[in-house]
Design an enzyme around this catalytic site. Structure first.
Site, PDB file in Angstrom:
ATOM      1  N   CYS A  26       0.836  -1.187   0.000  1.00 44.85           N
ATOM      2  CA  CYS A  26       0.000   0.000   0.000  1.00 44.85           C
ATOM      3  C   CYS A  26       0.880   1.250   0.000  1.00 44.85           C
ATOM      4  O   CYS A  26       1.905   1.300   0.663  1.00 44.85           O
ATOM      5  CB  CYS A  26      -0.952   0.096   1.187  1.00 44.85           C
ATOM      6  SG  CYS A  26      -2.067  -1.295   1.313  1.00 44.85           S
ATOM      7  N   GLU A  44       7.151 -13.806 -12.576  1.00 41.36           N
ATOM      8  CA  GLU A  44       6.393 -12.699 -11.974  1.00 41.36           C
ATOM      9  C   GLU A  44       5.821 -11.729 -12.991  1.00 41.36           C
ATOM     10  O   GLU A  44       4.788 -11.125 -12.738  1.00 41.36           O
ATOM     11  CB  GLU A  44       7.213 -11.965 -10.906  1.00 41.36           C
ATOM     12  CG  GLU A  44       8.386 -11.169 -11.403  1.00 41.36           C
ATOM     13  CD  GLU A  44       9.086 -10.388 -10.285  1.00 41.36           C
ATOM     14  OE1 GLU A  44      10.294 -10.203 -10.384  1.00 41.36           O
ATOM     15  OE2 GLU A  44       8.426  -9.951  -9.327  1.00 41.36           O
ATOM     16  N   HIS A  97      16.572 -37.111 -11.632  1.00 33.08           N
ATOM     17  CA  HIS A  97      16.039 -37.738 -10.415  1.00 33.08           C
ATOM     18  C   HIS A  97      14.533 -37.514 -10.270  1.00 33.08           C
ATOM     19  O   HIS A  97      13.995 -37.646  -9.176  1.00 33.08           O
ATOM     20  CB  HIS A  97      16.802 -37.220  -9.188  1.00 33.08           C
ATOM     21  CG  HIS A  97      18.256 -37.555  -9.238  1.00 33.08           C
ATOM     22  ND1 HIS A  97      18.733 -38.837  -9.076  1.00 33.08           N
ATOM     23  CD2 HIS A  97      19.342 -36.782  -9.501  1.00 33.08           C
ATOM     24  CE1 HIS A  97      20.052 -38.841  -9.211  1.00 33.08           C
ATOM     25  NE2 HIS A  97      20.446 -37.603  -9.477  1.00 33.08           N
ATOM     26  N   ASN A 129      -1.489   1.575   5.892  1.00 33.96           N
ATOM     27  CA  ASN A 129      -0.616   0.581   5.269  1.00 33.96           C
ATOM     28  C   ASN A 129      -0.153  -0.342   6.387  1.00 33.96           C
ATOM     29  O   ASN A 129       0.426   0.130   7.369  1.00 33.96           O
ATOM     30  CB  ASN A 129       0.582   1.304   4.618  1.00 33.96           C
ATOM     31  CG  ASN A 129       1.695   0.348   4.244  1.00 33.96           C
ATOM     32  OD1 ASN A 129       1.473  -0.839   4.053  1.00 33.96           O
ATOM     33  ND2 ASN A 129       2.905   0.886   4.137  1.00 33.96           N
ATOM     34  N   GLY A 130      -0.408  -1.635   6.256  1.00 35.62           N
ATOM     35  CA  GLY A 130       0.004  -2.586   7.295  1.00 35.62           C
ATOM     36  C   GLY A 130      -1.118  -3.561   7.590  1.00 35.62           C
ATOM     37  O   GLY A 130      -2.078  -3.671   6.816  1.00 35.62           O
ATOM     38  N   TRP A 185      -2.893  -2.642  -1.644  1.00 34.89           N
ATOM     39  CA  TRP A 185      -2.613  -4.047  -1.922  1.00 34.89           C
ATOM     40  C   TRP A 185      -3.449  -4.817  -0.901  1.00 34.89           C
ATOM     41  O   TRP A 185      -3.215  -4.742   0.300  1.00 34.89           O
ATOM     42  CB  TRP A 185      -1.125  -4.352  -1.734  1.00 34.89           C
ATOM     43  CG  TRP A 185      -0.750  -5.729  -2.191  1.00 34.89           C
ATOM     44  CD1 TRP A 185      -0.489  -6.129  -3.463  1.00 34.89           C
ATOM     45  CD2 TRP A 185      -0.578  -6.890  -1.364  1.00 34.89           C
ATOM     46  NE1 TRP A 185      -0.170  -7.470  -3.487  1.00 34.89           N
ATOM     47  CE2 TRP A 185      -0.224  -7.963  -2.222  1.00 34.89           C
ATOM     48  CE3 TRP A 185      -0.695  -7.130  -0.001  1.00 34.89           C
ATOM     49  CZ2 TRP A 185       0.019  -9.248  -1.750  1.00 34.89           C
ATOM     50  CZ3 TRP A 185      -0.451  -8.421   0.471  1.00 34.89           C
ATOM     51  CH2 TRP A 185      -0.096  -9.465  -0.403  1.00 34.89           C
ATOM     52  N   LYS A 219      12.064 -13.818 -12.468  1.00 37.85           N
ATOM     53  CA  LYS A 219      11.704 -12.688 -13.338  1.00 37.85           C
ATOM     54  C   LYS A 219      10.621 -13.113 -14.327  1.00 37.85           C
ATOM     55  O   LYS A 219       9.633 -12.421 -14.521  1.00 37.85           O
ATOM     56  CB  LYS A 219      12.901 -12.181 -14.148  1.00 37.85           C
ATOM     57  CG  LYS A 219      13.951 -11.370 -13.470  1.00 37.85           C
ATOM     58  CD  LYS A 219      13.559  -9.985 -13.076  1.00 37.85           C
ATOM     59  CE  LYS A 219      12.937  -9.989 -11.705  1.00 37.85           C
ATOM     60  NZ  LYS A 219      13.836  -9.814 -10.583  1.00 37.85           N
ATOM     61  N   ARG A 237       3.449   0.043  -5.063  1.00 37.58           N
ATOM     62  CA  ARG A 237       3.304  -0.586  -3.747  1.00 37.58           C
ATOM     63  C   ARG A 237       1.998  -1.364  -3.623  1.00 37.58           C
ATOM     64  O   ARG A 237       1.728  -1.994  -2.598  1.00 37.58           O
ATOM     65  CB  ARG A 237       3.362   0.475  -2.656  1.00 37.58           C
ATOM     66  CG  ARG A 237       4.636   1.283  -2.672  1.00 37.58           C
ATOM     67  CD  ARG A 237       4.590   2.369  -1.642  1.00 37.58           C
ATOM     68  NE  ARG A 237       4.624   1.810  -0.302  1.00 37.58           N
ATOM     69  CZ  ARG A 237       5.712   1.631   0.410  1.00 37.58           C
ATOM     70  NH1 ARG A 237       6.874   1.984  -0.077  1.00 37.58           N
ATOM     71  NH2 ARG A 237       5.668   1.109   1.606  1.00 37.58           N
ATOM     72  N   LYS A 285       5.600  -3.669  -4.874  1.00 40.12           N
ATOM     73  CA  LYS A 285       7.050  -3.492  -4.848  1.00 40.12           C
ATOM     74  C   LYS A 285       7.620  -3.654  -3.451  1.00 40.12           C
ATOM     75  O   LYS A 285       8.688  -4.217  -3.265  1.00 40.12           O
ATOM     76  CB  LYS A 285       7.372  -2.100  -5.395  1.00 40.12           C
ATOM     77  CG  LYS A 285       8.837  -1.753  -5.429  1.00 40.12           C
ATOM     78  CD  LYS A 285       9.504  -2.390  -6.611  1.00 40.12           C
ATOM     79  CE  LYS A 285      10.979  -2.077  -6.680  1.00 40.12           C
ATOM     80  NZ  LYS A 285      11.676  -3.090  -7.492  1.00 40.12           N
ATOM     81  N   GLU A 313      17.115 -16.598 -10.273  1.00 40.84           N
ATOM     82  CA  GLU A 313      16.654 -15.216 -10.409  1.00 40.84           C
ATOM     83  C   GLU A 313      15.970 -15.012 -11.763  1.00 40.84           C
ATOM     84  O   GLU A 313      14.907 -14.385 -11.847  1.00 40.84           O
ATOM     85  CB  GLU A 313      17.849 -14.265 -10.219  1.00 40.84           C
ATOM     86  CG  GLU A 313      17.587 -12.798 -10.520  1.00 40.84           C
ATOM     87  CD  GLU A 313      16.408 -12.191  -9.769  1.00 40.84           C
ATOM     88  OE1 GLU A 313      15.919 -12.787  -8.804  1.00 40.84           O
ATOM     89  OE2 GLU A 313      15.962 -11.109 -10.199  1.00 40.84           O
TER      90      GLU A 313
END
Ligand code: M6R
Length: 606
Positions: free
Chosen positions: A2, A485, A501, A99-100, A75, A482, A27, A601, A478
């Site tokens: 947020c 996402e 395996h 936010n939280g 968010w 990328k 965010r 983010k 990594e």
């Protein structure tokens, strides 16, 4: 998660709030809303599910106007993505954004009998109810008494009907930074958003209340005493935030990597040797620890994995790399001889912050590698080394990752020097090779059309595998994150020796495979593993280095040749190649590359 903002000043607040919310949208972008003090002194709220763009359209026909207000981009945590659950929330005399996460919101709801007036499913509206309960004409007192009852994390911006042009805020863990200039007083979730008018800002200390109006900004501690804030200066240029002519921030940020890596390393090299005197990271700290542990999340954790290879192969020192969210539940072995390194772009990731605090309590020496100045993790750490990536806006991390790597190379070299593991000449050679990496990245960027062509081959894939060994495997973890996402293609990075395996059962002629071959000592084994997947019909896109004879180019669907560096340094050009690969897949699929679904983010919830 947020983004929040509060503003009082001489600008029309609506445009100002919308522009800043767009800046903060990385965010969270499930919904957006604003509250402002209208010309008649009444607080008006406009909000809706969806992006800030939708809110802007909604506001176009409204005639509300004012010079004080607040905004929120969400968010979702508690309650679905709906207009009702969008912030700001109103309860009685109180309007607020948050936010939280408030963990005890159900108990608070019961205790203060708030349910009859609640309109949303959020924990936030309950906080508004609690503040309203304690409000008796004194906002500071009501805020103070309310936050004593809250369990969880919060950054709250609050408006009171009785003081409609004054903005109040308080926080616990979740960030709020504040800046003041002749154009107005502004507070927000991040430095880039508040430094629109001035580079000077301060971080709102935890559980301190800010009260700001057009004339003044006052900071109070919990006992009601006025406190002087500690002013910091942002060291990136204002206006560095645009897309610079690129369609997405991610592309711009990929392109910036040669410069920001150079910036991150150059000031830390003295007479050819790495040095951290400016950061006051003493040689004793680097010499005396007998274990190193990295705590980080996502991409930052992947940077740690590369650091681990460096620690093991160059230094011969044991290094653990832990997912920060798992760290404290794994009963980590830590003592005062352990150096715990927290890596974070934002410096606000709560899992990393909590892991760092845990390590400190256990007696560890703590060092953080952070991009955002003055962030919570930086403030909690004994030592901080900043990366000079500048603002990273795209949710997918690119330049923050490679500058984190640059710091890890420097740290490794300094440790090797002070511990007498490498002689001075060898350390200088290591540093010279690090200084070549911006050049190597430029070579990759110049050939990006080839990567774009490779990317077109996976547009319709449902699953992909990325295979390699050793350092190549770390790079692929990594690269695979990328791709997942931003393109929503399922991608799995796999240590190629492990395929046989079990996982090789999933390889068919419908499975594109990305293979990374950059390490001399692993090349032959990696090539054998690649042939094994080819034999099962897989189409292989191979990233390798110019000097490697790989033979039989026709066997591979596509080959991309990376410029040659010493093995340990191939990570940097190879990672940039995979960033471009993911970027082109996402852009060609028509996605909003910078704001992938469900993500934000800055992750400030556990
Ligand atoms: O701000 P941080 O570096 O602490 O963020 C950690 C992760 O959330 C982050 O690296 C995330 O994995 C990236 N956005 C992925 O590209």
């Amino acid at each position: 998660m947020c983004g929040i903002i509060g503003y009082t000043g001489n600008k029309d607040v609506t445009g100002m709030l919308l522009d800043t919310l767009e800046m903060l949208e990385y965010r969270g972008y499930d919904s957006a809303g604003i509250a402002l003090c209208d010309t008649d002194g009444k607080i008006r709220v406009v909000k809706c599910a969806g992006r800030v763009k939708g809110l802007r359209n909604l506001l176009e026909d409204s005639h509300i106007k004012g010079n004080s207000g607040m905004g929120h981009t969400r968010w979702a945590t508690h309650g679905g993505v709906t207009d009702q659950n969008a912030h700001p929330h109103r309860y009685g005399h109180i309007t607020l954004v948050h936010n939280g996460i408030i963990e005890n919101y159900k108990e608070l709801n019961d205790k203060y009998q708030l349910q009859d007036m609640l309109c949303s499913e959020t924990d936030t509206e309950v906080v508004a109810g609690v503040i309203n309960h304690f409000y008796n004409g004194d906002p500071i007192d009501a805020i103070r008494r309310s936050v004593m009852k809250l369990k969880g994390t919060f950054a709250l911006v609050i408006m009171f009907d009785d003081f409609p042009d004054t903005i109040f805020a308080i926080r616990n863990v979740s960030p709020i930074v504040v800046s003041s200039s002749e154009k107005g007083n502004i507070l927000a979730s991040d430095v880039a958003a508040v430094c629109q008018f001035s580079k000077d800002y301060f971080v709102l200390p935890e559980l301190h209340t800010i009260m700001m109006n057009r004339e003044s900004v006052k900071l109070y501690d919990l006992s009601g005493e006025i406190v002087e804030p500690e002013i910091l200066t942002a060291d990136w240029e204002l206006g560095q935030n645009g897309k610079g002519g690129f369609p997405f921030y991610m592309e711009k940020e990929i392109m910036e990597q040669p410069e920001v890596i150079q910036k991150t390393i150059e000031g830390r090299i003295l007479d050819g040797l790495p040095c951290f005197t400016e950061e006051e990271v003493t040689d004793d700290v680097l010499r005396d620890c007998n274990r190193i542990c990295v705590v980080a999340c996502g991409t930052a954790m992947h940077a740690g994995l590369v650091g681990q290879v460096l620690a093991h192969s160059v230094l011969g020192i044991h290094m653990d790399v832990e997912l920060a969210s798992e760290f404290m539940y794994a009963d980590p072995v830590i003592d005062d001889q352990t150096l715990v390194i927290a890596i974070s772009q934002s410096g606000e990731t709560i899992d990393t912050l909590e892991a760092l605090k845990y390590a400190k309590r256990a007696g560890a020496i703590t060092l953080s590698i952070i991009n955002v100045r003055g962030a919570s993790i930086a403030r909690e750490s004994d030592y901080v080394i900043y990366t000079y990536a500048g603002p990273e806006v795209a949710v997918a991390s690119t330049k923050a990752y490679t500058t984190q790597l640059a710091v890890l190379y420097l740290l490794t070299a300094r440790m090797a020097f002070v511990r007498g593991i490498l002689c001075e000449d060898d350390v200088k050679t290591f540093i010279l090779e690090l200084q070549q990496t911006p050049w190597a990245i430029r070579q990759v960027i110049q050939k990006r059309d080839q990567i774009h062509k490779m990317a077109r081959r996976v547009l319709d894939a449902r699953d992909t595998f990325m295979i390699g060994r050793g350092l190549d495997y770390s790079i692929l973890l990594e690269g695979s994150l990328k791709l997942k996402e931003i393109s929503y293609i399922h991608s799995e990075a796999y240590a190629s020796g492990e395929l046989k395996h079990g996982t090789i059962a999933l390889i068919t002629d419908k499975t594109p495979v990305v293979a990374m071959v950059t390490q001399k000592r692993l090349k032959d084994k990696e090539m054998s593993n690649i042939r094994e997947v080819c034999a099962r019909g897989a189409k292989v896109m191979l990233f390798t280095r110019e000097s490697f004879e790989i033979g039989g180019i026709d066997e591979w669907s596509e080959v991309f040749e990376l410029p040659d560096l010493e093995d340990l340094f191939m990570v940097l050009p190879a990672s940039v190649a995979l960033q471009l690969f993911a970027y082109y897949v996402s852009a060609d699929k028509g996605f909003d590359v910078d704001k992938p679904r469900n993500l934000a983010k800055v992750v400030t919830v556990e």
